[in-house]
Design a protein around this motif. Structure first.
Motif, PDB file in Angstrom:
ATOM      1  N   SER A 204     -13.402  14.113  -9.127  1.00 45.52           N
ATOM      2  CA  SER A 204     -14.126  15.228  -9.739  1.00 45.52           C
ATOM      3  C   SER A 204     -15.475  15.448  -9.060  1.00 45.52           C
ATOM      4  CB  SER A 204     -14.324  14.968 -11.235  1.00 45.52           C
ATOM      5  OG  SER A 204     -15.146  13.830 -11.459  1.00 45.52           O
ATOM      6  N   GLU A 205     -16.042  14.393  -8.489  1.00 50.47           N
ATOM      7  CA  GLU A 205     -17.338  14.502  -7.820  1.00 50.47           C
ATOM      8  C   GLU A 205     -17.198  14.825  -6.334  1.00 50.47           C
ATOM      9  OE1 GLU A 205     -19.004  10.680  -8.628  1.00 50.47           O
ATOM     10  OE2 GLU A 205     -19.567  11.167 -10.699  1.00 50.47           O
ATOM     11  N   ASN A 206     -15.986  14.661  -5.791  1.00 55.71           N
ATOM     12  CA  ASN A 206     -15.754  14.858  -4.356  1.00 55.71           C
ATOM     13  C   ASN A 206     -14.467  15.662  -4.165  1.00 55.71           C
ATOM     14  OD1 ASN A 206     -17.868  12.807  -3.053  1.00 55.71           O
ATOM     15  ND2 ASN A 206     -16.916  11.793  -4.806  1.00 55.71           N
ATOM     16  N   PRO A 207     -14.495  16.951  -4.444  1.00 55.57           N
ATOM     17  CA  PRO A 207     -13.265  17.758  -4.474  1.00 55.57           C
ATOM     18  C   PRO A 207     -12.601  17.941  -3.117  1.00 55.57           C
ATOM     19  CG  PRO A 207     -15.215  19.145  -4.731  1.00 55.57           C
ATOM     20  CD  PRO A 207     -15.686  17.734  -4.839  1.00 55.57           C
ATOM     21  N   LYS A 208     -13.284  17.606  -2.035  1.00 56.65           N
ATOM     22  CA  LYS A 208     -12.684  17.750  -0.708  1.00 56.65           C
ATOM     23  C   LYS A 208     -11.753  16.592  -0.369  1.00 56.65           C
ATOM     24  CE  LYS A 208     -14.028  17.946   4.180  1.00 56.65           C
ATOM     25  NZ  LYS A 208     -15.160  17.854   5.119  1.00 56.65           N
ATOM     26  N   ILE A 209     -11.902  15.466  -1.056  1.00 53.79           N
ATOM     27  CA  ILE A 209     -11.131  14.265  -0.739  1.00 53.79           C
ATOM     28  C   ILE A 209      -9.841  14.251  -1.557  1.00 53.79           C
ATOM     29  CG2 ILE A 209     -11.132  11.746  -0.669  1.00 53.79           C
ATOM     30  CD1 ILE A 209     -14.201  11.853  -0.611  1.00 53.79           C
ATOM     31  N   SER A 210      -8.718  13.990  -0.898  1.00 51.03           N
ATOM     32  CA  SER A 210      -7.436  13.848  -1.592  1.00 51.03           C
ATOM     33  C   SER A 210      -7.253  12.390  -2.012  1.00 51.03           C
ATOM     34  CB  SER A 210      -6.286  14.273  -0.677  1.00 51.03           C
ATOM     35  OG  SER A 210      -6.433  15.625  -0.279  1.00 51.03           O
ATOM     36  N   PHE A 211      -7.092  12.169  -3.314  1.00 57.23           N
ATOM     37  CA  PHE A 211      -6.921  10.819  -3.860  1.00 57.23           C
ATOM     38  C   PHE A 211      -5.496  10.668  -4.382  1.00 57.23           C
ATOM     39  CE2 PHE A 211     -11.503  11.433  -4.195  1.00 57.23           C
ATOM     40  CZ  PHE A 211     -12.007  10.185  -3.807  1.00 57.23           C
ATOM     41  N   VAL A 212      -4.814   9.634  -3.899  1.00 56.27           N
ATOM     42  CA  VAL A 212      -3.447   9.337  -4.321  1.00 56.27           C
ATOM     43  C   VAL A 212      -3.410   7.934  -4.919  1.00 56.27           C
ATOM     44  CG1 VAL A 212      -1.070   8.939  -3.559  1.00 56.27           C
ATOM     45  CG2 VAL A 212      -2.386  10.838  -2.590  1.00 56.27           C
ATOM     46  N   HIS A 213      -2.763   7.812  -6.064  1.00 64.07           N
ATOM     47  CA  HIS A 213      -2.482   6.496  -6.658  1.00 64.07           C
ATOM     48  C   HIS A 213      -0.977   6.436  -6.876  1.00 64.07           C
ATOM     49  CE1 HIS A 213      -3.183   3.445 -10.180  1.00 64.07           C
ATOM     50  NE2 HIS A 213      -2.527   2.919  -9.156  1.00 64.07           N
ATOM     51  N   ALA A 214      -0.301   5.637  -6.071  1.00 63.72           N
ATOM     52  CA  ALA A 214       1.167   5.630  -6.047  1.00 63.72           C
ATOM     53  C   ALA A 214       1.734   4.313  -6.564  1.00 63.72           C
ATOM     54  CB  ALA A 214       1.671   5.881  -4.620  1.00 63.72           C
ATOM     55  N   PHE A 215       2.836   4.437  -7.262  1.00 60.65           N
ATOM     56  CA  PHE A 215       3.619   3.282  -7.702  1.00 60.65           C
ATOM     57  C   PHE A 215       4.815   3.150  -6.760  1.00 60.65           C
ATOM     58  CE2 PHE A 215       7.150   1.770 -10.581  1.00 60.65           C
ATOM     59  CZ  PHE A 215       6.763   0.440 -10.567  1.00 60.65           C
ATOM     60  N   PRO A 216       4.927   2.039  -6.020  1.00 55.92           N
ATOM     61  CA  PRO A 216       6.001   1.936  -5.020  1.00 55.92           C
ATOM     62  C   PRO A 216       7.347   1.515  -5.580  1.00 55.92           C
ATOM     63  CG  PRO A 216       4.649  -0.026  -4.952  1.00 55.92           C
ATOM     64  CD  PRO A 216       4.014   0.886  -5.976  1.00 55.92           C
ATOM     65  N   GLY A 217       7.380   1.039  -6.829  1.00 56.24           N
ATOM     66  CA  GLY A 217       8.599   0.421  -7.329  1.00 56.24           C
ATOM     67  C   GLY A 217       8.732  -0.985  -6.769  1.00 56.24           C
ATOM     68  N   LEU A 218       9.762  -1.678  -7.194  1.00 55.10           N
ATOM     69  CA  LEU A 218       9.989  -3.040  -6.700  1.00 55.10           C
ATOM     70  C   LEU A 218      10.303  -2.980  -5.209  1.00 55.10           C
ATOM     71  CD1 LEU A 218      10.280  -6.053  -7.339  1.00 55.10           C
ATOM     72  CD2 LEU A 218      12.705  -5.620  -7.817  1.00 55.10           C
ATOM     73  N   THR A 219       9.489  -3.661  -4.426  1.00 57.73           N
ATOM     74  CA  THR A 219       9.609  -3.615  -2.971  1.00 57.73           C
ATOM     75  C   THR A 219       9.735  -5.024  -2.427  1.00 57.73           C
ATOM     76  OG1 THR A 219       8.182  -1.660  -2.981  1.00 57.73           O
ATOM     77  CG2 THR A 219       8.532  -2.736  -0.859  1.00 57.73           C
ATOM     78  N   SER A 220      10.489  -5.165  -1.373  1.00 61.24           N
ATOM     79  CA  SER A 220      10.736  -6.477  -0.785  1.00 61.24           C
ATOM     80  C   SER A 220       9.510  -6.952  -0.014  1.00 61.24           C
ATOM     81  CB  SER A 220      11.957  -6.415   0.146  1.00 61.24           C
ATOM     82  OG  SER A 220      12.235  -7.685   0.680  1.00 61.24           O
TER      83      SER A 220
END
Length: 336
Positions: A204-220
């Motif tokens: 919200s303070e830095n609208p130019k930056i793309s922020f991703v929070h991803a859940f990968p699932g169970l990964t080896s």
């Protein structure tokens, strides 16, 4: 659902689309998802002279990794920064090293962390190390690097943890230090939830930056075996982890490809910079971020809609989480 074929087709466009002289930082990339994403990013920037920083605990152990990366892209400048980010204070050392040489940062990729199966332990900072690597050090890294990210034409911050898995918090014990509050499940929920709330503040303070929070699932990956020792460690290492990885887990290469897709495709980019990303695949719509601008992504690449939970959390504990986090940062800084 975004199929793996779609992901790989989009990533195949990167060598012709990515600009020269990108600057990227990978924290938690000496194994698992982070390493796979790093390897694929290095190949995608072949002959484009990227500058890449890799943070890890053991420079000697990382030597063959760095050598392989340099061989796969001789144009890349790859530097290893030896720091243990289970201590928040060490994040300042990482950032100071980068700021000595760089005036911008295009990609920040964070995937460090482990699951603590043996109960709460404390570092010299009085924090639990799995929560530090999954939340406090990540938040501190982003906070200190926001000025460099804002100097990029197309900045992206990608966290691989548990986007969309947010849940209730113990409001009067956010770091789960009080007896009886800590468990590996609760520490995971706290880390993911506080991370999303803090990312929303940054977004919200830095609208130019793309922020991703991803859940990968169970990964080896080795994640399940790092937080245990003794008999528990033996069971996790030789029985539980191999069975889960063989029967249910995604391959680390597939998840690494998805992570690179999240960092480079217009689907997960703010409108201002979407034209600089690989284009939306045919038949795939732009992902909808949270109301405060963070792209929460589920294991199949679709937006993870957790708005009902987040709406209450923002109102009830959003400011409290940031106050708690800032107090931790202030205390750690004073101890330097």
């Amino acid at each position: 659902m975004v199929s793996l074929d779609i992901v790989r087709a989009a990533n195949a466009q990167l060598p012709s689309m990515l600009p020269n002289h990108l600057v990227a930082l990978f924290v938690g990339a000496t194994s698992g998802i982070g390493l796979s994403t790093l390897q694929q990013f290095v190949r995608a920037t072949d002959d484009k002279q990227p500058t890449i920083y890799v943070v890890g605990r053991n420079a000697k152990a990382a030597l063959p990794i760095i050598a392989d990366l340099r061989q796969s892209n001789p144009s890349a400048k790859i530097s290893f920064i030896e720091q243990d980010i289970s201590l928040v204070r060490n994040v300042t050392k990482v950032v100071d090293e980068i700021k000595r040489y760089e005036t911008k940062l295009d990609f920040l990729f964070l995937s460090s962390g482990f699951i603590p199966f043996e109960g709460r332990r404390e570092t010299s900072e009085g924090l639990e190390p799995s929560m530090t690597t999954r939340y406090y050090s990540r938040a501190r890294t982003i906070q200190l690097l926001i000025p460099l990210l804002n100097q990029s034409l197309n900045p992206h911050v990608v966290n691989i943890l548990a986007g969309g898995q947010e849940g209730p918090l113990v409001e009067d014990d956010l770091d789960l230090a009080q007896p009886g509050n800590f468990s590996f499940v609760r520490s995971s929920v706290h880390s993911a939830t506080m991370l999303t709330l803090t990312l929303e503040r940054f977004a919200s303070e830095n609208p130019k930056i793309s922020f991703v929070h991803a859940f990968p699932g169970l990964t080896s990956t080795p994640t399940l075996t790092r937080g245990s020792s003794g008999l528990v460690g033996i069971i996790m290492r030789w029985i539980v982890s191999p069975v889960l990885n063989a029967l249910f887990a995604y391959s680390v290469d597939d998840v690494g490809a998805k992570a690179l897709f999240y960092a480079t495709n217009a689907r997960y980019s703010v409108t201002e910079t979407a034209a600089l990303c690989t284009p939306l695949p045919d038949g795939i719509s732009k992902a909808k971020p949270t109301v405060r601008g963070v792209y929460l992504v589920g294991e199949k690449g679709d937006p993870a809609d957790n708005e009902e939970v987040l709406q209450d959390l923002r109102t009830q504990v959003g400011d409290k989480v940031w106050k708690h986090t800032s107090e931790i940062f202030d205390r750690v800084t004073q101890e330097l």
